[in-house]
Design a protein around this motif. Structure first.
Motif: not given
Length: 112
Positions: A19-25, A27-36, A71-78
Motif C-alpha cells: 500500500a505504501v509503495e502504491a501511494a508513493f508511486q 505521488g503521496f507522502s507516506t509515513l509508516r509507524f509501529n504501534f507502542r 498533499s492531503p492527509l489520508i489515513l490508510l490502516g490495515y
C-alpha cells in the motif's frame, strides 16, 4: 492480551508495504509507524486506547510537513490499524479521507 503485532503484524507487513509503495508511486507522502510496544517502539499494548493515541501522534507529526507540498492527509490502516485509526479519521478535520484494508468491522461497528 498479546501486543497488536503478535496478532496483526508491524509496519513491515507485506500488505502495508504494498500500500505504501502504491501511494508513493501516485505521488503521496507516506509515513509508516509501529504501534507502542511493536518492533523498536517503546511502551506496551494499550488496549486499543493507547494505539489510537499513536495514530494521533503520527498525524500530529506528519500533518505540518504536508502543508508544504499540498498533499492531503489520508489515513490508510490495515486490520487493527484501520480500527485504531477510524475514529480519528472521522473526528479530526485534518483528514480528507481514509482507506481501511481488512478492517475489524465487528469492533468498528460496536464502537459507534
Amino acid at each position: 492480551m498479546p501486543s497488536s503485532s503478535a496478532i496483526w503484524g508491524d509496519m513491515d507487513h507485506p500488505v502495508i508495504m504494498t500500500a505504501v509503495e502504491a501511494a508513493f508511486q501516485e505521488g503521496f507522502s507516506t509515513l509508516r509507524f509501529n504501534f507502542r510496544g511493536v518492533g523498536e517502539s517503546e511502551g506496551s499494548y494499550g488496549e486499543g486506547i493507547g494505539e489510537r493515541g499513536d495514530v494521533k501522534a503520527a498525524a500530529d507529526y506528519l500533518y505540518p510537513r504536508l502543508e508544504n507540498n499540498h498533499s492531503p492527509l489520508i489515513l490508510l490502516g490495515y486490520s487493527f490499524g484501520a480500527w485504531a485509526g477510524f475514529p480519528l479519521a472521522i473526528e479530526d478535520e485534518r483528514f480528507e479521507g481514509m482507506v481501511a484494508v481488512a478492517p475489524l468491522l465487528k469492533f468498528i461497528i460496536s464502537d459507534f
